[in-house]
Design a protein around this motif. Sequence first.
Motif, mmCIF file in Angstrom:
data_model
loop_
_atom_site.group_PDB
_atom_site.id
_atom_site.type_symbol
_atom_site.label_atom_id
_atom_site.label_comp_id
_atom_site.label_asym_id
_atom_site.label_seq_id
_atom_site.Cartn_x
_atom_site.Cartn_y
_atom_site.Cartn_z
ATOM 1 N N PRO A 136 0.837 -1.201 0.000
ATOM 2 C CA PRO A 136 0.000 0.000 0.000
ATOM 3 C C PRO A 136 0.871 1.250 0.000
ATOM 4 O O PRO A 136 1.849 1.339 0.754
ATOM 5 N N ALA A 137 0.528 2.211 -0.855
ATOM 6 C CA ALA A 137 1.387 3.371 -1.080
ATOM 7 C C ALA A 137 0.646 4.661 -0.761
ATOM 8 O O ALA A 137 -0.507 4.844 -1.147
ATOM 9 N N LYS A 138 1.354 5.546 -0.081
ATOM 10 C CA LYS A 138 0.790 6.832 0.331
ATOM 11 C C LYS A 138 1.547 7.966 -0.348
ATOM 12 O O LYS A 138 2.781 7.945 -0.431
ATOM 13 N N MET A 139 0.808 8.967 -0.829
ATOM 14 C CA MET A 139 1.418 10.179 -1.345
ATOM 15 C C MET A 139 1.004 11.354 -0.464
ATOM 16 O O MET A 139 -0.155 11.455 -0.065
ATOM 17 N N THR A 140 1.956 12.210 -0.163
ATOM 18 C CA THR A 140 1.712 13.338 0.726
ATOM 19 C C THR A 140 1.720 14.652 -0.043
ATOM 20 O O THR A 140 2.427 14.813 -1.041
ATOM 21 N N LEU A 141 0.939 15.601 0.459
ATOM 22 C CA LEU A 141 0.854 16.949 -0.097
ATOM 23 C C LEU A 141 0.726 17.940 1.053
ATOM 24 O O LEU A 141 0.166 17.601 2.099
ATOM 25 N N PRO A 142 1.205 19.170 0.880
ATOM 26 C CA PRO A 142 0.912 20.183 1.895
ATOM 27 C C PRO A 142 -0.567 20.527 1.864
ATOM 28 O O PRO A 142 -1.200 20.544 0.804
ATOM 29 N N ALA A 179 -5.855 8.247 -9.321
ATOM 30 C CA ALA A 179 -5.882 7.567 -10.620
ATOM 31 C C ALA A 179 -4.536 6.935 -10.944
ATOM 32 O O ALA A 179 -4.464 5.920 -11.651
ATOM 33 N N ALA A 180 -3.452 7.510 -10.402
ATOM 34 C CA ALA A 180 -2.110 6.980 -10.641
ATOM 35 C C ALA A 180 -1.753 5.834 -9.711
ATOM 36 O O ALA A 180 -0.658 5.271 -9.823
ATOM 37 N N GLY A 181 -2.651 5.482 -8.776
ATOM 38 C CA GLY A 181 -2.424 4.308 -7.947
ATOM 39 C C GLY A 181 -2.246 4.537 -6.468
ATOM 40 O O GLY A 181 -1.921 3.597 -5.726
ATOM 41 N N ALA A 182 -2.474 5.749 -5.986
ATOM 42 C CA ALA A 182 -2.326 6.003 -4.546
ATOM 43 C C ALA A 182 -3.391 5.253 -3.755
ATOM 44 O O ALA A 182 -4.573 5.287 -4.098
ATOM 45 N N ASP A 183 -2.969 4.588 -2.698
ATOM 46 C CA ASP A 183 -3.895 3.929 -1.770
ATOM 47 C C ASP A 183 -4.277 4.850 -0.620
ATOM 48 O O ASP A 183 -5.330 4.674 0.002
ATOM 49 N N VAL A 184 -3.397 5.807 -0.322
ATOM 50 C CA VAL A 184 -3.602 6.742 0.780
ATOM 51 C C VAL A 184 -3.135 8.124 0.324
ATOM 52 O O VAL A 184 -2.099 8.250 -0.331
ATOM 53 N N ILE A 185 -3.904 9.146 0.658
ATOM 54 C CA ILE A 185 -3.518 10.540 0.414
ATOM 55 C C ILE A 185 -3.413 11.242 1.759
ATOM 56 O O ILE A 185 -4.341 11.197 2.566
ATOM 57 N N GLN A 186 -2.283 11.899 1.987
ATOM 58 C CA GLN A 186 -2.062 12.629 3.243
ATOM 59 C C GLN A 186 -1.857 14.104 2.960
ATOM 60 O O GLN A 186 -1.053 14.475 2.104
ATOM 61 N N VAL A 216 -10.104 6.895 -1.784
ATOM 62 C CA VAL A 216 -9.120 6.134 -1.015
ATOM 63 C C VAL A 216 -8.998 6.707 0.391
ATOM 64 O O VAL A 216 -9.610 7.734 0.722
ATOM 65 N N THR A 217 -8.209 6.066 1.224
ATOM 66 C CA THR A 217 -7.982 6.524 2.593
ATOM 67 C C THR A 217 -7.312 7.897 2.597
ATOM 68 O O THR A 217 -6.361 8.135 1.835
ATOM 69 N N THR A 218 -7.782 8.785 3.456
ATOM 70 C CA THR A 218 -7.228 10.134 3.536
ATOM 71 C C THR A 218 -6.764 10.444 4.950
ATOM 72 O O THR A 218 -7.343 9.971 5.932
ATOM 73 N N VAL A 219 -5.713 11.263 5.040
ATOM 74 C CA VAL A 219 -5.051 11.557 6.310
ATOM 75 C C VAL A 219 -4.785 13.055 6.423
ATOM 76 O O VAL A 219 -4.417 13.699 5.439
ATOM 77 N N ASP A 250 -10.138 10.359 6.912
ATOM 78 C CA ASP A 250 -10.327 9.091 7.618
ATOM 79 C C ASP A 250 -9.398 8.953 8.818
ATOM 80 O O ASP A 250 -9.736 8.296 9.801
ATOM 81 N N GLN A 251 -8.194 9.557 8.711
ATOM 82 C CA GLN A 251 -7.177 9.388 9.733
ATOM 83 C C GLN A 251 -6.578 10.742 10.098
ATOM 84 O O GLN A 251 -6.470 11.632 9.255
ATOM 85 N N ILE A 252 -6.165 10.866 11.375
ATOM 86 C CA ILE A 252 -5.456 12.043 11.851
ATOM 87 C C ILE A 252 -4.086 11.569 12.347
ATOM 88 O O ILE A 252 -3.991 10.628 13.138
ATOM 89 N N SER A 253 -3.041 12.224 11.877
ATOM 90 C CA SER A 253 -1.670 11.851 12.240
ATOM 91 C C SER A 253 -1.092 12.903 13.176
ATOM 92 O O SER A 253 -1.032 14.085 12.827
ATOM 93 N N ILE A 254 -0.659 12.478 14.371
ATOM 94 C CA ILE A 254 -0.119 13.413 15.358
ATOM 95 C C ILE A 254 1.158 12.852 15.960
ATOM 96 O O ILE A 254 1.345 11.642 16.049
#
Length: 342
Positions: A136-142, A179-186, A216-219, A250-254
């Motif tokens: 599973p792959a995650k891509m991050t953005l500001p 669309a490019a295959g991300a399973d998670v977006i943060q 997909v799953t979002t953080v 869906d998720q909060i990262s702290i």
Amino acid sequence: MTEKLLPTTVVGSYPQPDWLVDRDLLKSGPVPRARMTALWRVPEPYLEEAQDDATIVAIRDMERAGIDVITDGEIRRESYSNRFATALDGMAPEPALVMDPSGRERPYPLVVGPIRRGHAVEVRDMEFLRANTDKPAKMTLPGPFTISKQMKNEFYSDEDEAVMDIAAALNEEVRDLVAAGADVIQLDEPWLRFDPAAAERIAVKAIDRALDGVSVTTVIHLCFGYAALVKGEKPAGYAFLPQLADSVADQISIESAQPDLDLGVLADLAPKKVILGVINLADPAAETADDVARRIRKALGFIEPVRLIPGPDCGMKYLPRETAFAKLRALADGASQVRRTL
């Protein structure tokens, strides 16, 4: 299939090799807001290939360490935010000097027109990540609020309008990343704590706009800053956190390990899943699996196992690579240790 309990992840960045970036320059100043091309050691004609090779190294390290949800290590970025922010239409060719909250004058992107996404920014990064891992792959953005606080605005009379235009641009990017295959977006939103009044007014609305229609799953990731750059004690709580329970994410990262966060705040985030920092990036020594397991068990006194995702406090780009790898291995082994008892 039963969902794996306590899946591990990284927050975003992984150390860039010394042959790729000038790490002394990276560590010498604040996090870049405008582009900082002097950071790269490899000449432009060969830079993309070098970044690709270094990205494969980061991916393999995360896989070897046993991390469940991985990123591309943000290897192609000078900072977590400046690559996307400076690529948006509406930014002047040259940055403006701005006094930041610490009292330092530094270059910021200068907004001189309506903010739009004229082209994809990280889609190739996601395609490369997807082609080089089966995990599973995650891509991050500001995030939109953070981008708005890291620019000098000479166009918008309404700051909230700027935030929402950024959110719309992010949404276009996010949809293409999926669309490019991300399973998670943060989305990284560390600046929520600097201006909680403005965050109260616009942040959740902007986050929801940026993640609108995403399947997909979002953080949402919050932190107190890179341990290598933030000296002294970190706060024991966030100025803007419970409000994120109302967002579509869906998720909060702290972060929790370095600031010794009051874990009672986890109750405020129900029903979200929580990526909880159990790796202290200020500690030059790698944790042991027992250290990680102890922090996870402490958190389980406040949150049920199905909602807990162990991770590092923040991005790992300022660590030596061997330290980062050892910490990730301890993260995976410590989570496995607790998982066997559940």
